[in-house]
Design an enzyme around this catalytic site. Structure first.
Site, short mmCIF file in Angstrom:
data_model
loop_
_atom_site.label_atom_id
_atom_site.label_comp_id
_atom_site.label_asym_id
_atom_site.label_seq_id
_atom_site.Cartn_x
_atom_site.Cartn_y
_atom_site.Cartn_z
N ASP A 94 83.73 21.99 80.49
CA ASP A 94 82.48 21.44 81.00
C ASP A 94 81.46 22.58 81.04
OD1 ASP A 94 80.45 20.24 82.38
OD2 ASP A 94 81.68 19.52 84.03
N SER A 95 80.21 22.28 80.72
CA SER A 95 79.20 23.34 80.57
C SER A 95 78.78 23.99 81.87
CB SER A 95 77.96 22.78 79.89
OG SER A 95 77.26 21.91 80.76
N GLY A 96 79.08 23.37 83.01
CA GLY A 96 78.61 23.90 84.29
C GLY A 96 77.29 23.30 84.72
N GLY A 97 76.72 22.40 83.91
CA GLY A 97 75.45 21.79 84.26
C GLY A 97 75.48 21.05 85.58
N PHE A 98 76.57 20.30 85.81
CA PHE A 98 76.68 19.56 87.07
C PHE A 98 76.80 20.51 88.25
CE2 PHE A 98 79.25 17.72 90.46
CZ PHE A 98 78.50 16.59 90.77
N ASP A 148 73.37 20.28 80.24
CA ASP A 148 72.52 19.14 80.54
C ASP A 148 71.94 19.24 81.94
OD1 ASP A 148 75.03 18.74 81.74
OD2 ASP A 148 74.69 16.58 81.87
N GLN A 196 72.39 11.03 78.94
CA GLN A 196 71.85 10.87 80.29
C GLN A 196 70.85 9.70 80.29
OE1 GLN A 196 72.85 12.11 83.03
NE2 GLN A 196 73.88 14.05 82.59
N GLY A 223 76.20 11.63 84.34
CA GLY A 223 75.43 10.92 85.34
C GLY A 223 76.04 9.61 85.78
N ASP A 273 88.12 12.46 82.78
CA ASP A 273 88.70 13.52 83.61
C ASP A 273 88.28 13.27 85.05
OD1 ASP A 273 86.64 15.80 84.75
OD2 ASP A 273 85.82 14.74 83.03
N CYS A 312 108.86 5.81 88.88
CA CYS A 312 108.35 7.05 88.27
C CYS A 312 109.50 8.03 88.04
CB CYS A 312 107.31 7.68 89.21
SG CYS A 312 106.63 9.24 88.61
N CYS A 314 108.86 11.39 87.37
CA CYS A 314 108.36 12.76 87.50
C CYS A 314 109.35 13.59 88.32
CB CYS A 314 106.98 12.79 88.15
SG CYS A 314 106.96 12.54 89.95
N CYS A 317 109.54 12.52 92.08
CA CYS A 317 110.20 11.25 92.36
C CYS A 317 111.69 11.29 92.03
CB CYS A 317 109.51 10.12 91.60
SG CYS A 317 107.86 9.75 92.25
N HIS A 343 103.17 14.60 90.83
CA HIS A 343 103.33 13.15 90.74
C HIS A 343 102.04 12.47 90.27
CE1 HIS A 343 104.15 8.99 91.48
NE2 HIS A 343 103.00 8.95 92.14
#
Length: 379
Positions: A94-98, A148, A196, A223, A273, A312, A314, A317, A343
């Site tokens: 992620d670019s870090g814009g957020f 962005d 956006q 956004g 994500d 599950c 995992c 579990c 989990h």
């Protein structure tokens, strides 16, 4: 800039759900996919071995955090983010814009970029489209994001339009910089533009059409999940996928619950994500095939026979009971968080595997509708 990394395999006859593959130098990623979040080049509380064992195909790291600590040049010195963290699979940054947008009183947005104060030591920094692309070249992720300006919710048409103008300006500048500055780690990096426009469909369409002219390797929808009603999020994502190129990967950033993912897949989304699996694990909340389980509740104190999810397989579990997990939570033992993260991420990843199987045999929509009801049950 690069050959298109995305290969569309199938689109459902009953919805916009898709099967695809993203080809990267560190392996293929089959879509739809959920990406565990490894903000600081680590998925909270677990090891790269755990990530591989749960069959995660790709993970996400964040440019803003790695820029501040340890520094992207340090990551480059290690040979790129995969070698730095001991994970040999595909990665996205992620670019870090957020992150810089969310600093609010600690940042100033200008035509050139964002000036912001580090929350680590109070030092001042400037992110520009070029500097963020350079940072992501140094980090070396397989997929890198445009810088962005995240549009807040709610926003007026004028506010969203101005935010979109900056995002498009910065995206063009980022693409130009990338074309003049090739990857430094010896493998291609694929550039995703970010759609956006707030909750305004005409601006979302304007964003998409402008991005098509830029020609990114994939498209993200930014956004969303920023405070709007969930049905509005679905509506905007649905609108965007109606207009995005079919031959490019589509990514909704920062979303969401398991049922959110299924609803977005139905609307033509390929990648998601979210920090929820790890964040909620810390609070003693896990997702299961039977619904949402808060194992810290008193009623599970003496349940030594039932795992978090009987369906599950995992590591957690297979080996531990709800009663033991409650004990770890109450004792504030870090092992409880680690096991819960294992989990939750295993659950998300294998839910996506089930989704792919149902898309392949044309039973996705019926299965997903039933799962959405079950997954929201409180146990």
């Amino acid at each position: 800039m690069n050959a298109n990394p995305f290969e569309l395999k199938k689109t459902s006859k009953k919805s916009k759900a898709r099967l695809g593959v993203i080809h990267t130098a560190h392996g293929d990623v089959t879509t739809p996919i959920f990406m565990p979040v490894g903000t600081n080049a680590t998925v909270k509380g677990i090891t790269s071995r755990d990530i591989k064992e749960m069959e995660a195909e790709i993970i996400l790291a964040n440019t803003y955090h790695l820029y501040l600590r340890p520094g992207t040049k340090t990551v480059a010195e290690a040979g790129g983010v995969q070698k730095f963290m001991g994970f040999d699979g595909p990665m996205l940054t992620d670019s870090g814009g957020f992150q810089v947008w969310s600093l609010k009183q600690f940042r100033k947005i200008t035509e050139e970029g964002v000036r912001f104060k580090s929350l680590l030591d109070g030092s001042m920094h400037m992110f520009t489209p070029a500097s963020v692309m350079q940072a992501q070249r140094e980090i070396g992720a397989d997929i890198i994001m445009a810088f962005d300006e995240c549009t807040p919710y709610p926003s007026t048409v004028d506010e969203a339009d101005e935010s979109l103008r900056l995002t498009l300006k910065w995206t063009r500048e980022a693409k130009e910089w990338l074309e003049a500055n090739p990857p430094i780690h010896g493998y291609p990096q694929y550039f995703f533009g970010i759609v956006q426009g707030g909750m305004h469909k005409d601006l979302r369409l304007k964003s998409i059409e402008a991005l098509k002219e830029v020609g990114p390797d994939g498209y993200a929808m930014g956004g969303l999940s920023v405070g709007e009603p969930v049905e509005t999020m679905y509506e905007i994502a649905d609108f965007c996928t109606d207009h995005l190129p079919e031959d490019r990967a589509r990514y909704v950033m920062g979303v969401g619950t398991p049922w959110n993912l299924l609803e977005l897949i139905k609307r033509g989304v390929d990648m998601c994500d979210c920090i929820l699996p790890a964040k909620n694990a810390q609070d003693g909340l896990v997702y299961t095939s039977q619904g949402v389980l808060r194992y810290k509740n008193q009623k599970f104190a003496h349940d030594f026979k039932t795992p978090l999810d009987p369906n599950c397989d995992c590591y957690c579990c297979r080996n531990y009971s709800r009663g033991y997990m409650r004990h770890l939570h109450k004792a504030k033992e870090p092992l409880g968080w680690t096991l819960s993260v294992i989990h939750n991420l295993h659950f998300y990843i294998h839910l996506m595997q089930q989704a792919k199987a149902h898309i392949a045999d044309d039973t996705f929509e019926e299965w997903a509708d039933e799962q959405v009801k079950i997954l929201q049950t409180n146990l």
